[in-house]
Scaffold this active site. Sequence first.
Site, PDB file in Angstrom:
ATOM      1  NE  ARG A   1       1.555   7.722  -3.962  1.00 34.43           N
ATOM      2  CZ  ARG A   1       1.173   6.523  -4.375  1.00 34.43           C
ATOM      3  NH1 ARG A   1       0.389   6.417  -5.417  1.00 34.43           N
ATOM      4  NH2 ARG A   1       1.565   5.423  -3.756  1.00 34.43           N
TER       5      ARG A   1
ATOM      6  CE  LYS B   1       1.518  -0.307 -16.948  1.00 32.56           C
ATOM      7  NZ  LYS B   1       2.648  -0.662 -16.059  1.00 32.56           N
TER       8      LYS B   1
ATOM      9  CG  ASP C   1       3.941   4.942  -6.081  1.00 34.06           C
ATOM     10  OD1 ASP C   1       2.966   4.309  -6.535  1.00 34.06           O
ATOM     11  OD2 ASP C   1       4.830   4.413  -5.392  1.00 34.06           O
TER      12      ASP C   1
ATOM     13  CG  ASP D   1       0.503  -3.414 -14.233  1.00 40.98           C
ATOM     14  OD1 ASP D   1       0.820  -4.543 -14.651  1.00 40.98           O
ATOM     15  OD2 ASP D   1       1.280  -2.441 -14.303  1.00 40.98           O
TER      16      ASP D   1
ATOM     17  CD  GLU E   1      -7.710   0.193  -8.958  1.00 42.74           C
ATOM     18  OE1 GLU E   1      -6.811   1.028  -8.762  1.00 42.74           O
ATOM     19  OE2 GLU E   1      -7.695  -0.955  -8.479  1.00 42.74           O
TER      20      GLU E   1
ATOM     21  CG  ASN F   1      -2.727 -10.141  -9.538  1.00 41.93           C
ATOM     22  OD1 ASN F   1      -3.444 -10.886 -10.211  1.00 41.93           O
ATOM     23  ND2 ASN F   1      -1.407 -10.221  -9.554  1.00 41.93           N
TER      24      ASN F   1
ATOM     25  CG  LEU G   1     -10.371  -4.370 -10.822  1.00 40.73           C
ATOM     26  CD1 LEU G   1     -10.956  -3.164 -10.095  1.00 40.73           C
ATOM     27  CD2 LEU G   1     -10.404  -4.143 -12.325  1.00 40.73           C
TER      28      LEU G   1
ATOM     29  N   GLY H   1      -3.397   5.802  -5.358  1.00 44.00           N
ATOM     30  CA  GLY H   1      -3.182   6.282  -6.725  1.00 44.00           C
ATOM     31  C   GLY H   1      -4.291   7.101  -7.351  1.00 44.00           C
TER      32      GLY H   1
END
Length: 177
Positions: free
Chosen positions: A168, A133, A162, A105, A101, A108, A110, A47
């Site tokens: 992407r 988020k 994505d 979200d 990053e 987990n 990270l 990402g």
Amino acid sequence: MKIQIDHKDFELMIEHEQVKKRLRLIGIQLNVAYERRVPVFVGILNGCFMFMADLMKQVHISSEVCFVKMTSYSGVNRSEQVDELMGLNIDLKGRDVIIVEDIIDSGNTLKKVINSVKKSEPSSLAVCTLLLKPDALQHDFDEIAYVGFEIENQFVVGYGLDYNGLGRNLKDIYKAI
Ligand code: HPA
Ligand code: MG
């Protein structure tokens, strides 16, 4: 503007121009914070590729860049899940590390990346994320120092992110509707 990706509707959320503006400011912060140091930017694939490319154009201090992928495989003991950073070709011991990053979200991924990087004993560790988020976060992090945009708990796509592997390559960021 509305678009469709894999039969799902999305609408424009953040234009590329807005991203570029934000990256100029983050770049200034990084240039000041890491002045006279030589940090290692560690991008988490897939990402981060577009974000990293634009971010690094705003970083004018001497620095190294590498990309890793977080992989998960079953350990020798079948019940044991082992998470590993793949592709790390720089020794991070004693280095100033900045994890890059696309989005945080649940946090987990990270968490696993941080635990893995810490094993290399860097002298400092910070996280730079394009999107965060806050309402989805399931961990507390002290390391998140640079955030492009805090967004609501909605699925987003574009600029490296994505949906089912698609989208992407979009220049702007879109949210699901
Ligand atoms: N979009 C794309 N990828 C993601 C997201 C999202 O909102 N959250 C975590 N990975
Ligand atoms: Mg994804």
